[in-house]
Design an enzyme around this catalytic site. Structure first.
Site, PDB file in Angstrom:
ATOM      1  N   ASN A 526       0.768  -1.244   0.000  1.00  0.00           N
ATOM      2  CA  ASN A 526       0.000   0.000   0.000  1.00  0.00           C
ATOM      3  C   ASN A 526       0.798   1.294   0.000  1.00  0.00           C
ATOM      4  O   ASN A 526       0.240   2.351  -0.266  1.00  0.00           O
ATOM      5  CB  ASN A 526      -0.934   0.029   1.212  1.00  0.00           C
ATOM      6  CG  ASN A 526      -1.917  -1.113   1.193  1.00  0.00           C
ATOM      7  OD1 ASN A 526      -2.688  -1.267   0.251  1.00  0.00           O
ATOM      8  ND2 ASN A 526      -1.887  -1.930   2.233  1.00  0.00           N
ATOM      9  N   TYR A 527       2.090   1.229   0.337  1.00  0.00           N
ATOM     10  CA  TYR A 527       2.826   2.478   0.508  1.00  0.00           C
ATOM     11  C   TYR A 527       4.059   2.630  -0.365  1.00  0.00           C
ATOM     12  O   TYR A 527       4.530   3.736  -0.567  1.00  0.00           O
ATOM     13  CB  TYR A 527       3.245   2.633   1.975  1.00  0.00           C
ATOM     14  CG  TYR A 527       2.080   2.942   2.864  1.00  0.00           C
ATOM     15  CD1 TYR A 527       1.515   4.213   2.871  1.00  0.00           C
ATOM     16  CD2 TYR A 527       1.519   1.977   3.682  1.00  0.00           C
ATOM     17  CE1 TYR A 527       0.435   4.512   3.674  1.00  0.00           C
ATOM     18  CE2 TYR A 527       0.433   2.261   4.486  1.00  0.00           C
ATOM     19  CZ  TYR A 527      -0.103   3.529   4.476  1.00  0.00           C
ATOM     20  OH  TYR A 527      -1.183   3.807   5.267  1.00  0.00           O
ATOM     21  N   LEU A 528       4.612   1.510  -0.831  1.00  0.00           N
ATOM     22  CA  LEU A 528       5.862   1.615  -1.571  1.00  0.00           C
ATOM     23  C   LEU A 528       5.599   1.618  -3.064  1.00  0.00           C
ATOM     24  O   LEU A 528       5.052   0.650  -3.605  1.00  0.00           O
ATOM     25  CB  LEU A 528       6.759   0.438  -1.182  1.00  0.00           C
ATOM     26  CG  LEU A 528       7.079   0.409   0.316  1.00  0.00           C
ATOM     27  CD1 LEU A 528       7.894  -0.815   0.675  1.00  0.00           C
ATOM     28  CD2 LEU A 528       7.803   1.687   0.737  1.00  0.00           C
TER      29      LEU A 528
END
Length: 569
Positions: A526-528
């Site tokens: 979800n973030y990288l």
DNA sequence: GGACAGACTTGCAGTCAGAAAA
DNA sequence: TTTTCTGACTGCAAGTCTGTCC
């Protein structure tokens, strides 16, 4: 057909961008699907499985029996020992009982579910012991259902659906100290379900003898079907799988917004720093809150409804969640955070801050009770409105994406050395990933088998070391005694291989230890920005399969197709 | 500007299936 | 071949954020 994948993606992404700007929120042109798949109907207990009340056998009606089985199945879970869980369950259960049942069953403590429990334990065991053929048949049935219900056609493309099954009834299990834990999650009927598809498409048929609640043709939303769950009264949706083009494009857009922030972040930081000395209290609070969101990757912290677990994010922090230390462990101006965040995961951190931040916090806390809001003049809507003025599309959560991806990129740049083996590079990647997970406070419960598997690894390493000793001796002997070239070479090869294996095991152990309570999955998913990973893999000749499993490769297909090795976040 | 609804993303845990060990 | 273990996958709860209404 001659269009290279990468160009296909680029082209469609560019088109999407143009469309996105002038768009009326239209998400698709045509959408056709087979509707959701319902869970199987309740199967009554055999007559020899008996529920007892006050020690007496009691035959429950079908409806209340089904609910009793929900509780019985969970009997060895910690949940059922909690008072709130028991109370909620019993209230809801009684509500579904017939008049006669209710007259008898008045106390949960007098209910004996043990035969029901044993029955299900036994059933699970039986399932485990099924023959290969039976298992295979079951698998094939499942595959058929997936084939029929698991896909839809969106703008002519066959796409995988994420969750095509309607959630089965059961007992609600909130996270943390949820006031509604144990309540009955009711069975969803076709009459509860709204179908969304395109006009003129084949409308999915409801199950025999049933009707849909509603059939609509709204192309400004991406869901195929929805219903309202009865616990919080919130809608639930059937949506596409992350591997779909629709989700992929949205994901790409998210990372592009985060990359945009990279260009603006210096000036935004200067701005919130100057806010620390504003004459207006509201601006000061905004400045400090934003600083926390940026530096500590805190979530925005929306206000929550009552009847949910007491958790907070940045804007909803209360005075009781921080402690100020003018000096702590040899550091000045330290803020100690201790609160429960999303999913009731504890955030605990001691952070040295700028003196002005510290002074401001002291000011915000003056004349307040512990349960008063720390930032009483602001909320997430206000914060986001402000951020949006600094940069189009900027909201609080973009900082998490931005800081996570920036951290990964930086850490990879620092830690990857060309002379590393592939295994070492993977460890370096995992360490970079871990730095992000720690930043975002992504935790997990230590695996139940952690100690055991750790010991196992230890033993393997010990054995390997012994083997190496042996191999060394043999090599020496070979050199001294025989001077047979082929034998010496062979022994050398054996030794080298063993040493490589040892190194691999040791790396494995380090990785495992460091991952004990850190969850890497959430940040990876979800973030990288996947393009960082893809570029790194290409540049350093690490097979992408070593970093992304099949599902992840499907989700990030867009990045895998379009990224060169020189991509920088 | 606050309450509320709705839609979509994020997050952990539990289950399952296939790999590894016995 | 059977058992054990682990990582992949699923499930669904819990966030974020936007839009609408008054």
């Amino acid at each position: 057909p001659f269009l290279h994948k990468r160009w296909y993606w680029l082209l469609s992404l560019i088109i999407m961008r143009i469309k996105g700007k002038s768009s009326d929120g239209q998400k698709w042109t045509t959408l056709e699907h087979n509707g959701p798949l319902f869970p199987p109907e309740y199967e009554p207990l055999p007559n020899n499985v008996v529920f007892y009340y006050s020690g007496e056998a009691f035959k429950l009606g079908l409806a209340s029996e089904e609910i009793a089985t929900f509780y019985a199945k969970m009997l060895d879970h910690e949940y059922t020992t909690k008072e709130v869980f028991q109370k909620n369950f019993f209230n809801d259960w009684r509500e579904e009982m017939t008049e006669d049942e209710r007259k008898v069953i008045k106390k949960l403590s007098k209910c004996n579910f043990s035969e029901l429990h044993a029955y299900f334990v036994n059933k699970a065991e039986e399932k485990k012991n099924m023959t290969k053929e039976e298992k295979q048949a079951l698998k094939e049935d499942n595959a058929k259902l997936t084939e029929q219900y698991g896909f839809c056609f969106l703008d002519g493309h066959r796409e995988k659906i994420g969750n095509f099954r309607v959630e089965p009834p059961g007992l609600f299990r909130g996270r943390g100290e949820h006031p509604k834990m144990g309540k009955l999650k009711k069975r969803i009927q076709p009459e509860d379900i709204t179908i969304n598809c395109s006009k003129g498409s084949r409308i999915p048929g409801p199950p025999q003898g049933h009707k849909w609640r509603k059939v609509q043709h709204d192309n400004t939303v991406t869901w195929l079907a929805s219903w309202v769950e009865n616990i919080q009264g919130h809608p639930k949706y059937i949506m596409l799988n992350p591997s779909s083009k629709l989700k992929g494009e949205k994901d790409w857009q998210k990372y592009e917004t985060a990359r945009n922030l990279k260009l603006r972040v210096d000036s935004i930081r200067r701005q919130y720093q100057s806010d620390w000395s504003s004459h207006e209290m509201r601006n000061r609070q905004r400045g400090v809150a934003l600083y926390f969101i940026d530096k500590l990757a805190l979530r925005a912290g929306n206000e929550k409804e009552d009847d949910t677990a007491d958790t907070v994010g940045c804007c909803s922090l209360r005075v009781e969640h921080i402690t100020l230390h003018k000096e702590l462990d040899g550091k000045e101006w330290v803020v100690e955070f201790d609160f429960l965040g999303k999913d009731s995961i504890r955030y605990y951190n001691k952070v040295p801050v700028e003196k002005r931040v510290f002074k401001n916090l002291k000011l915000f806390m003056e004349n307040k009770d512990p349960d008063d809001d720390l930032f009483d003049r602001i909320n997430t809507t206000y914060l986001n409105k402000n951020l949006n003025e600094s940069m189009a599309g900027l909201t609080a959560k973009v900082f998490r994406t931005f800081n996570a991806s920036t951290t990964l990129q930086d850490q990879l740049n620092i830690m990857t050395k060309e002379d590393m083996t592939v295994e070492e590079k993977i460890l370096a990647y995992n360490r970079a990933n871990r730095a992000v997970a720690i930043l975002c406070n992504h935790q997990r419960a230590a695996p139940k088998t952690f100690e055991k598997s750790m010991q196992l690894l230890q033993e393997k390493i010990k054995k390997k070391k012994e083997q190496i000793e042996l191999a060394k001796r043999e090599l020496k002997e070979a050199k001294n005694a025989h001077r047979e070239r082929p034998l010496v070479a062979k022994k050398e090869k054996v030794l080298k291989r063993l040493q490589e294996q040892l190194k691999k095991l040791q790396l494995q152990m380090t990785d495992k230890e460091e991952n004990k309570v850190i969850a890497l999955g959430t940040s990876k998913l979800n973030y990288l920005d996947p393009r960082i990973t893809v570029a790194w893999c290409k540049k350093h000749k690490v097979p992408i399969e070593k970093i992304y499993n099949k599902t992840q490769r499907d989700k990030f297909a867009w990045a895998i197709d379009m990224t060169d090795e020189d991509f920088e976040f």
